[in-house]
Design an enzyme around this catalytic site. Structure first.
Site, PDB file in Angstrom:
ATOM      1  N   THR A   5       0.831  -1.210   0.000  1.00 27.38           N
ATOM      2  CA  THR A   5       0.000   0.000   0.000  1.00 27.38           C
ATOM      3  C   THR A   5       0.861   1.253   0.000  1.00 27.38           C
ATOM      4  OG1 THR A   5      -1.782  -1.174   1.117  1.00 27.38           O
ATOM      5  CG2 THR A   5      -1.843   1.222   1.205  1.00 27.38           C
ATOM      6  N   CYS A   6       1.943   1.241   0.753  1.00 26.60           N
ATOM      7  CA  CYS A   6       2.822   2.412   0.833  1.00 26.60           C
ATOM      8  C   CYS A   6       3.480   2.694  -0.507  1.00 26.60           C
ATOM      9  CB  CYS A   6       3.897   2.188   1.893  1.00 26.60           C
ATOM     10  SG  CYS A   6       3.227   1.763   3.511  1.00 26.60           S
ATOM     11  N   ASN A   7       3.921   1.657  -1.174  1.00 26.19           N
ATOM     12  CA  ASN A   7       4.670   1.780  -2.413  1.00 26.19           C
ATOM     13  C   ASN A   7       3.781   2.036  -3.627  1.00 26.19           C
ATOM     14  OD1 ASN A   7       7.313   1.633  -3.651  1.00 26.19           O
ATOM     15  ND2 ASN A   7       6.627  -0.257  -4.605  1.00 26.19           N
TER      16      ASN A   7
END
Length: 162
Positions: free
Chosen positions: A47-49
């Protein structure tokens, strides 16, 4: 948990910028001018990337046009990982990366979260900081990127201009 009106605490961090990696304190890194800092559970995590960082990369120009002096991504990762992520994402030089390797800042802000299999990490969040004082904090209360994403920050900055 950090709230509007509170100053950013001073803890040791590593700051990754286009100029290199430096020892810093969180209040130095986040304390001058208008800063947008967004915190993620982990560099290179799905999700962060795929959802969180790319929104800020794509909106760097709009954030600067809205009066943001510095955009910072914070994570409980070491500075080597943060530098590699900055390079891989194309964000190095546009967004600064704050490596909080031992979660000292995450804990000081009250944004530390124990994540099974990953240890202590930042809760997904974002803040608008003015001269070292939090103006508004956006803390995600469910999985995904909603309140702490670049579109939400841009809307908050636009609303503050009215």
């Amino acid at each position: 948990m950090i709230e509007a009106g509170q100053a950013i605490p001073s803890v040791a961090v590593k700051l990754v910028t286009g100029e290199g990696i430096n020892d810093a304190t969180s209040d130095e890194a986040l304390g001058a001018g208008r800063v947008v800092v967004f915190a993620v559970p982990g560099a290179f995590t799905p999700t962060c990337n795929v959802n969180h960082l790319p929104g800020f990369v794509a909106n760097t120009g709009k954030l600067r046009a809205a009066g943001v002096d510095r955009i910072v991504c914070a994570s409980v990762n070491d500075h080597h990982v943060m530098k590699a992520w900055a390079e891989a994402s194309g964000a190095l030089g546009e967004i600064d990366f704050l490596a909080d390797g031992d979660a000292a800042l995450a804990n000081a802000l009250g944004l530390a979260k124990d994540m099974p299999g990953m240890g202590t990490r930042f809760r997904r969040s974002a803040m608008i900081i003015e001269s070292g004082v939090v103006q508004v904090a956006f803390i995600e209360d469910a999985p995904g990127v909603n309140a702490s994403g670049a579109p939400a920050i841009l809307m908050a900055l636009e609303a503050a201009r009215v």
